[in-house]
Design a protein around this motif. Sequence first.
Motif, PDB file in Angstrom:
ATOM      1  N   SER A   1       0.824  -1.213   0.000  1.00  0.00           N
ATOM      2  CA  SER A   1       0.000   0.000   0.000  1.00  0.00           C
ATOM      3  C   SER A   1       0.856   1.259   0.000  1.00  0.00           C
ATOM      4  N   VAL A   2       1.873   1.269   0.869  1.00  0.00           N
ATOM      5  CA  VAL A   2       2.677   2.490   1.011  1.00  0.00           C
ATOM      6  C   VAL A   2       3.543   2.737  -0.222  1.00  0.00           C
ATOM      7  N   LYS A   3       3.956   1.680  -0.925  1.00  0.00           N
ATOM      8  CA  LYS A   3       4.843   1.899  -2.067  1.00  0.00           C
ATOM      9  C   LYS A   3       4.123   2.644  -3.195  1.00  0.00           C
ATOM     10  N   ILE A   4       2.803   2.475  -3.262  1.00  0.00           N
ATOM     11  CA  ILE A   4       2.027   3.212  -4.267  1.00  0.00           C
ATOM     12  C   ILE A   4       2.095   4.704  -3.988  1.00  0.00           C
ATOM     13  N   ASP A   5       1.863   5.073  -2.715  1.00  0.00           N
ATOM     14  CA  ASP A   5       1.944   6.490  -2.348  1.00  0.00           C
ATOM     15  C   ASP A   5       3.373   7.011  -2.493  1.00  0.00           C
ATOM     16  N   ALA A   6       4.357   6.169  -2.160  1.00  0.00           N
ATOM     17  CA  ALA A   6       5.755   6.597  -2.270  1.00  0.00           C
ATOM     18  C   ALA A   6       6.105   6.934  -3.717  1.00  0.00           C
ATOM     19  N   LYS A   7       5.667   6.090  -4.651  1.00  0.00           N
ATOM     20  CA  LYS A   7       5.951   6.329  -6.071  1.00  0.00           C
ATOM     21  C   LYS A   7       5.227   7.571  -6.587  1.00  0.00           C
ATOM     22  N   ASN A   8       4.026   7.818  -6.056  1.00  0.00           N
ATOM     23  CA  ASN A   8       3.214   8.938  -6.539  1.00  0.00           C
ATOM     24  C   ASN A   8       3.579  10.263  -5.889  1.00  0.00           C
ATOM     25  N   THR A   9       4.427  10.222  -4.872  1.00  0.00           N
ATOM     26  CA  THR A   9       4.765  11.477  -4.154  1.00  0.00           C
ATOM     27  C   THR A   9       6.270  11.667  -4.069  1.00  0.00           C
ATOM     28  N   LEU A  10       6.988  11.228  -5.096  1.00  0.00           N
ATOM     29  CA  LEU A  10       8.442  11.353  -5.083  1.00  0.00           C
ATOM     30  C   LEU A  10       8.903  12.802  -4.996  1.00  0.00           C
ATOM     31  N   GLN A  11       8.016  13.719  -5.391  1.00  0.00           N
ATOM     32  CA  GLN A  11       8.373  15.139  -5.364  1.00  0.00           C
ATOM     33  C   GLN A  11       8.183  15.759  -3.988  1.00  0.00           C
ATOM     34  N   GLU A  12       7.524  15.026  -3.073  1.00  0.00           N
ATOM     35  CA  GLU A  12       7.245  15.572  -1.745  1.00  0.00           C
ATOM     36  C   GLU A  12       8.541  15.798  -0.969  1.00  0.00           C
ATOM     37  N   LYS A  13       8.635  16.948  -0.325  1.00  0.00           N
ATOM     38  CA  LYS A  13       9.799  17.249   0.503  1.00  0.00           C
ATOM     39  C   LYS A  13       9.583  16.740   1.920  1.00  0.00           C
ATOM     40  N   VAL A  14      10.662  16.348   2.570  1.00  0.00           N
ATOM     41  CA  VAL A  14      10.578  15.945   3.970  1.00  0.00           C
ATOM     42  C   VAL A  14      10.190  17.173   4.792  1.00  0.00           C
ATOM     43  N   PRO A  15       9.202  17.059   5.686  1.00  0.00           N
ATOM     44  CA  PRO A  15       8.792  18.202   6.519  1.00  0.00           C
ATOM     45  C   PRO A  15       9.998  18.842   7.213  1.00  0.00           C
ATOM     46  N   LEU A  16       9.985  20.155   7.317  1.00  0.00           N
ATOM     47  CA  LEU A  16      11.131  20.890   7.868  1.00  0.00           C
ATOM     48  C   LEU A  16      11.495  20.429   9.267  1.00  0.00           C
ATOM     49  N   HIS A  17      10.492  20.148  10.093  1.00  0.00           N
ATOM     50  CA  HIS A  17      10.799  19.808  11.488  1.00  0.00           C
ATOM     51  C   HIS A  17      11.478  18.447  11.623  1.00  0.00           C
ATOM     52  N   LEU A  18      11.467  17.620  10.563  1.00  0.00           N
ATOM     53  CA  LEU A  18      12.137  16.324  10.615  1.00  0.00           C
ATOM     54  C   LEU A  18      13.542  16.355  10.008  1.00  0.00           C
ATOM     55  N   ARG A  19      13.948  17.503   9.496  1.00  0.00           N
ATOM     56  CA  ARG A  19      15.280  17.607   8.884  1.00  0.00           C
ATOM     57  C   ARG A  19      16.323  17.989   9.928  1.00  0.00           C
ATOM     58  N   ASN A  20      17.541  17.495   9.726  1.00  0.00           N
ATOM     59  CA  ASN A  20      18.646  17.848  10.614  1.00  0.00           C
ATOM     60  C   ASN A  20      19.237  19.196  10.206  1.00  0.00           C
ATOM     61  N   ALA A  21      19.393  20.078  11.180  1.00  0.00           N
ATOM     62  CA  ALA A  21      20.010  21.382  10.912  1.00  0.00           C
ATOM     63  C   ALA A  21      21.509  21.246  11.119  1.00  0.00           C
ATOM     64  N   VAL A  22      22.239  20.966  10.046  1.00  0.00           N
ATOM     65  CA  VAL A  22      23.679  20.718  10.140  1.00  0.00           C
ATOM     66  C   VAL A  22      24.458  22.026  10.090  1.00  0.00           C
ATOM     67  N   THR A  23      24.025  22.952   9.272  1.00  0.00           N
ATOM     68  CA  THR A  23      24.744  24.220   9.102  1.00  0.00           C
ATOM     69  C   THR A  23      23.900  25.390   9.615  1.00  0.00           C
ATOM     70  N   LYS A  24      24.534  26.535   9.690  1.00  0.00           N
ATOM     71  CA  LYS A  24      23.836  27.755  10.117  1.00  0.00           C
ATOM     72  C   LYS A  24      22.711  28.082   9.142  1.00  0.00           C
ATOM     73  N   LEU A  25      22.976  27.892   7.849  1.00  0.00           N
ATOM     74  CA  LEU A  25      21.953  28.153   6.839  1.00  0.00           C
ATOM     75  C   LEU A  25      20.757  27.232   7.033  1.00  0.00           C
ATOM     76  N   ASP A  26      21.017  25.968   7.385  1.00  0.00           N
ATOM     77  CA  ASP A  26      19.917  25.031   7.638  1.00  0.00           C
ATOM     78  C   ASP A  26      18.991  25.573   8.717  1.00  0.00           C
ATOM     79  N   LYS A  27      19.591  26.096   9.792  1.00  0.00           N
ATOM     80  CA  LYS A  27      18.783  26.632  10.893  1.00  0.00           C
ATOM     81  C   LYS A  27      17.974  27.841  10.446  1.00  0.00           C
ATOM     82  N   GLU A  28      18.606  28.696   9.631  1.00  0.00           N
ATOM     83  CA  GLU A  28      17.902  29.874   9.129  1.00  0.00           C
ATOM     84  C   GLU A  28      16.727  29.492   8.238  1.00  0.00           C
ATOM     85  N   LEU A  29      16.857  28.366   7.559  1.00  0.00           N
ATOM     86  CA  LEU A  29      15.783  27.896   6.682  1.00  0.00           C
ATOM     87  C   LEU A  29      14.687  27.144   7.431  1.00  0.00           C
TER      88      LEU A  29
END
Length: 432
Positions: A348-376
């Motif tokens: 079931s999930v692979k269908i949604d995964a294939k259809n939403t390849l353009q989706e970005k990972v939500p900001l709150h789940l991303r690691n802020a590695v650099t200063k720019l990351d935090k600013e974004l």
Amino acid sequence: MNTLFDKENIDFKPLAEKMRPTSLEDFYGQKDIVGKNSPISKMIENDSITSLIFFGPPGVGKTTLAKIIAKETKSSFHELSAVTSGIKEIKEIIEISKINKMNDKKTILFVDEIHRFNKAQQDAFLPFVENGDIILIGATTENPSFEVNSALLSRLKVYVLKSLDEKDLISILKKAKDRYYPLKEIDEDCYYLIASISSGDARNALNTLESVMNIIGLKKNKKKITKKDIENVLQSKTFLYDKNGEEHYNLISALHKSMRNFDPDAALYYLARMLEAGEDPKYIVRRLIRFSSEDIGLANTNALVQAVSTYQAVNLLGMPECNVNLAQLVIYLSISPKSNSVYKAYESVKIDAKNTLQEKVPLHLRNAVTKLDKELGYGKNYKYVHDFDGKIPNMTCLPESLKNKKYYYPTNHGNEKNVIELLKQIEKQKIN
């Protein structure tokens, strides 16, 4: 033309060895790596061979290709078997390679079954590969990503050799017949039969042809070999089991469906049918590992552990000793509670995964590695579960377009019924 009847030709070499190609022009199969303008042909043409590994099933030309490379590049060729050789033999060849290097001659060291060398033995090659004393060519039937240590593997280019197709095998068989058995006739369907039972293995095919000729073909009153003759020589349908044909898939399907239907007796029967017919036990146990998750999953989490343990036993023992390990696993999986909820969740999930390849990972789940990351805004509003004293933050982890979507629906079977209660408890512990 030499035949088996010529005195000078009776050298006791197996037919497969006599038929070993000596040039790329005579080499069958693997056109993507040895054909015109292919990587190997270009390296030979430019005399720029680097250390590499040939990974593929038996009888597809790994050793032959290494010898052709050495011949075409006029290199000094040395061959070791990881089954019978050790550090002493490696050092002896290294000393020879140093002398060759001083005389501007390349040294190719071919190591068959390289995956059987332990880490220390594999490490012994490293400095000599790096400084160019030797060109190492390894051959393995096992995935080098798992069986060759990473330090050595990073210095080798891996080429995957495939099983020979029926057309190539038939061409090889006809060539061998014309060269070594010119006085005998063979029905056309004999070639197809031998090719079909050889599993893409040229050595296996040639050994079968040689056996047939040694038993029947040399009889003076026997001018023509028929399909029936081959079946009589092989005597048992064991040898007529086509590992790549329909019966192969029918039997593994029957095994799978018998276990799914809680029938250990039928499952054991189909297991024995395959093993006694010469099926690769590693193929069977890989299918059983898949079954343990696809048809049992969280209904019995020990099923996957048992299956992987059996894989290790199969690798340690091999046939025939591992047959009882496989039998134990087949019985265990047959009587285990069943659930396909994990399988259905992924489908079931692979269908949604294939259809939403353009989706970005939500900001709150991303690691802020650099200063720019935090600013974004990377990592902003992320809720660290260990800060909530046993509670669970009600934080959305799926992309916005899939918010509140569910894929995993546990069943009421076996241990999975406990998962239903666990998920209910998780929901109760969520706080905003």
